[in-house]
Design an enzyme around this catalytic site. Structure first.
Site, PDB file in Angstrom:
ATOM      1  N   SER A  13     -10.173   1.866   3.290  1.00  0.00           N
ATOM      2  CA  SER A  13      -9.181   2.700   1.790  1.00  0.00           C
ATOM      3  C   SER A  13      -7.927   1.232   1.054  1.00  0.00           C
ATOM      4  O   SER A  13      -7.291   2.423   0.141  1.00  0.00           O
ATOM      5  CB  SER A  13      -8.722   3.684   2.416  1.00  0.00           C
ATOM      6  OG  SER A  13      -7.731   2.755   3.753  1.00  0.00           O
ATOM      7  N   SER A  25     -10.228  -0.486   6.961  1.00  0.00           N
ATOM      8  CA  SER A  25      -8.941  -0.545   5.518  1.00  0.00           C
ATOM      9  C   SER A  25      -8.547  -1.798   4.873  1.00  0.00           C
ATOM     10  O   SER A  25      -8.267  -1.878   3.457  1.00  0.00           O
ATOM     11  CB  SER A  25      -8.400   0.724   5.936  1.00  0.00           C
ATOM     12  OG  SER A  25      -9.220   2.316   5.667  1.00  0.00           O
ATOM     13  N   LYS A  52       1.175  -1.118  -0.059  1.00  0.00           N
ATOM     14  CA  LYS A  52       0.013   0.086  -0.005  1.00  0.00           C
ATOM     15  C   LYS A  52       0.749   0.619   0.117  1.00  0.00           C
ATOM     16  O   LYS A  52       1.799   1.299   0.630  1.00  0.00           O
ATOM     17  CB  LYS A  52      -1.052  -0.442   1.268  1.00  0.00           C
ATOM     18  CG  LYS A  52      -1.739   0.844   1.454  1.00  0.00           C
ATOM     19  CD  LYS A  52      -2.976   1.342   2.780  1.00  0.00           C
ATOM     20  CE  LYS A  52      -3.962   1.999   2.269  1.00  0.00           C
ATOM     21  NZ  LYS A  52      -5.463   1.846   3.628  1.00  0.00           N
TER      22      LYS A  52
END
Lengths: 98, 498
Positions: free
Chosen positions: B152, B176, B77
């Protein structure tokens, strides 16, 4: 129904150092009523005598031994700088002219 | 090869049936074939990944002792700093920034020989639940390219479910990791707060943020968990204790005699029918495996969403003050005579997207004098009540369960103009973050009304992460034998072909 006016949002944006267009201010103000109503639910309960939690874990200050450790070189530290001068961050004027 | 589980890839690498360079190249080829549609990656580090893979192969050839996942590729990420590789947290304000250091998670991955393929898309600064708030455009759900993969950490979840990477790392501030895992039919774990170092994790809400693993199986996820977790002196909130034995738990996968608590407040009204059905079936399956199902009451959870959307924005308004156009990142409006303050405000306007601005303003409001006690202060007290509810519930049950998200994946654009509707998707995941405990989402099947994945959430007390894996592996084994394989094998083929 909670509300925040366009001027309230403009003041908050100023405090948060975000320049906003008129359209953005108006849009945010229109959305804030619903959001504030939802978050204001935290006031529905009687919270007298309840302790506040700022952090999920008990925290204490931790100091490491005062020993020199590897760290960034000046070049590395400045590698992302928008502007630099003589191995320093170059910033816009921070004090008024007077 | 790319359709195998990470554990099997690791085994093939150890047996030298395949090299890490070959495996890495196969994933780079897959990314080239399908990522134009999925858009999971913001940056693919082809050169770096192949160099890392070659180094692992050389080490192995020289007879060096290797870490269990050495040579297996991973998607990272974009919220985690990786030295010399563009790191943006999905924000225009960090476009082009190359960190001069590695986050602790990245150091641990490199030490373990895990190959980092690239950086994945995310909601800007992890603020969002659909990846639509990225400054670089949305990611698309591999199950249905018209839908969001959740967020997210949507890019990481999509990369794993599209077979672009067998493993990925996300971060979970309000759900997330777990919510996108649910929406893409894979496994995602938010470890106990403090179990994984936050050093080099770009901060959104420091008392809630926690990085964690994604995989296509419970065991794969456990293997990554074990590598990324552990004490770090660079993070003052890091827990100085051994990493729970998550891999052993994932291998044992036994729920006989385990008490599983169903949280009354996290089901029923507001949950899609197919979500509720798959959840109930999974519970029955766990009971048939010898678990004891009990119902637990967590009355304060009703207020968790409200507390979260005060605490997280408050912390973010403070954390994001560092993006001041002075030391790194974007700077605009720096014309002759412009003050630092004007440059700061112009840069933050140009660099931050709508949702980030919304949360900074909300946090600024919640922390402003005259409102502090009513908003932030009350939210902190609700947080105490949630911790107490969990503590009580964990005296009655070893793990707690709920659906991960109230709905399956929704259409791109469906909720983007209605922030409150988007926030409601986090209702079942947020309590874990507020209490600092751990949680897992694993696939529970497809909802009959839309044929999209449903997530089953398991929660355990702080530093009891192994319980997630123990219960998760048992449920996964039972469900997979019903399905004749992982749920992900039922996903439609992407252009890359199967």
């Amino acid at each position: 129904m909670s509300t925040l006016s366009r001027d309230d949002v403009a003041k908050l944006a100023g405090l948060a150092r975000i320049e906003m267009t008129e359209a953005e201010l108006v849009e945010l103000a229109s959305q804030f009523g619903t959001i504030l109503d939802a978050v204001a639910r935290v006031q529905e309960l009687n919270l007298d005598g309840v302790k506040a939690t700022s952090h999920p874990q008990p925290l204490e200050n931790i100091a490491r031994p005062d020993v020199v450790m590897p760290s960034l070189t000046p070049e590395e530290a400045l590698s992302g700088a928008p502007a630099q001068d003589e191995q320093r961050f170059r910033v816009p004027q921070i004090l008024g002219e007077e | 090869m790319i359709f195998k589980n990470a554990a099997d890839m690791a085994q093939a690498l150890a047996a030298q049936e395949v090299s890490s360079v070959e495996l890495t190249q196969a994933h780079l080829d897959r990314i080239a074939a399908v990522d134009g549609d999925v858009k999971a990656f913001l940056h693919v580090d082809q050169q770096g990944a192949l160099a890392q893979a070659a180094a692992v192969d050389a080490d192995r050839a020289s007879g060096k002792a290797m870490s269990p996942l050495a040579g297996v590729p991973l998607a990272l990420k974009d919220v985690l700093a990786q030295k010399g590789v563009p790191t943006t947290a999905g924000s225009k304000i960090l476009q082009g920034w190359k960190p001069p250091y590695d986050s602790t998670v990245v150091s641990k991955l490199k030490d373990a020989g895990v190959v980092i393929l690239g950086k994945t898309n995310m909601d800007e600064f992890a603020m969002g639940s659909s990846t639509e708030n990225s400054g670089y455009g949305p990611t698309f759900n591999p199950w249905d390219l018209t839908r969001t993969p959740g967020g997210s950490s949507g890019g990481s979840a999509a990369a794993v479910s599209a077979f672009e990477a067998p493993l990925a790392i996300g971060s979970d501030t309000g759900g997330s990791i777990r919510q996108p895992a649910a929406l893409t039919g894979i496994v995602g774990v938010r470890p106990t707060y403090g179990a994984v170092s936050r050093y080099g994790l770009i901060a959104y809400s420091s008392s809630l943020d926690q990085a964690g693993p994604f995989g296509r199986t419970v065991l794969d996820t456990a293997m990554l968990h074990e590598i990324m977790a552990g004490y770090d002196a660079h993070d003052a909130t890091s827990i100085n204790a051994p990493v729970p034995a998550v891999v052993a738990a994932a291998k044992s996968g036994n729920v006989k005699g385990m008490k599983i608590g169903v949280i009354k407040q996290l089901q029923g009204e507001g949950y899609q029918k197919g979500v509720q059905t798959r959840f109930t079936e999974s519970l029955e399956l766990l009971a048939s495996l010898g678990a004891e199902i009990v119902e637990v009451d967590c009355p304060s959870f009703e207020f968790a969403l409200a507390a979260y959307y005060l605490i997280a924005p408050s912390e973010c308004s403070s954390n994001l003050a560092r993006f001041d156009a002075m030391r790194y990142g974007l700077r605009t409006g720096d014309v002759d005579g412009a003050s630092a303050e004007a440059v700061m405000a112009a840069t933050r306007d140009a660099g931050f997207g709508r949702e980030v601005k919304r949360r900074i303003i909300l946090g600024t409001y919640a922390l402003s004098s005259g409102y502090y006690d009513a908003y932030y202060g009350s939210a902190q007290k609700i947080r105490t009540l949630i911790i107490e509810d969990y503590a009580k519930a964990f005296t009655k049950a070893d793990v707690l369960v709920s659906p991960t998200a109230p709905t399956t994946a929704y259409k791109i654009g469906e909720k983007v103009d209605d922030p409150m509707a988007m926030y409601l998707g986090d209702v079942a995941t947020i309590p874990v973050n507020l209490a600092g405990i751990c949680g897992m989402s694993l696939p529970a099947g497809l909802a009959e009304e839309d044929n999209l994945p449903v997530g089953f959430q398991i929660m355990a007390p702080a530093m009891q992460d192994q319980r997630l894996y123990q219960a998760g592996a048992a449920l996964e084994a039972a469900l997979s034998s019903q399905w004749g394989g992982n749920l992900i094998t039922k996903a439609p083929a992407l252009t890359g072909g199967k």
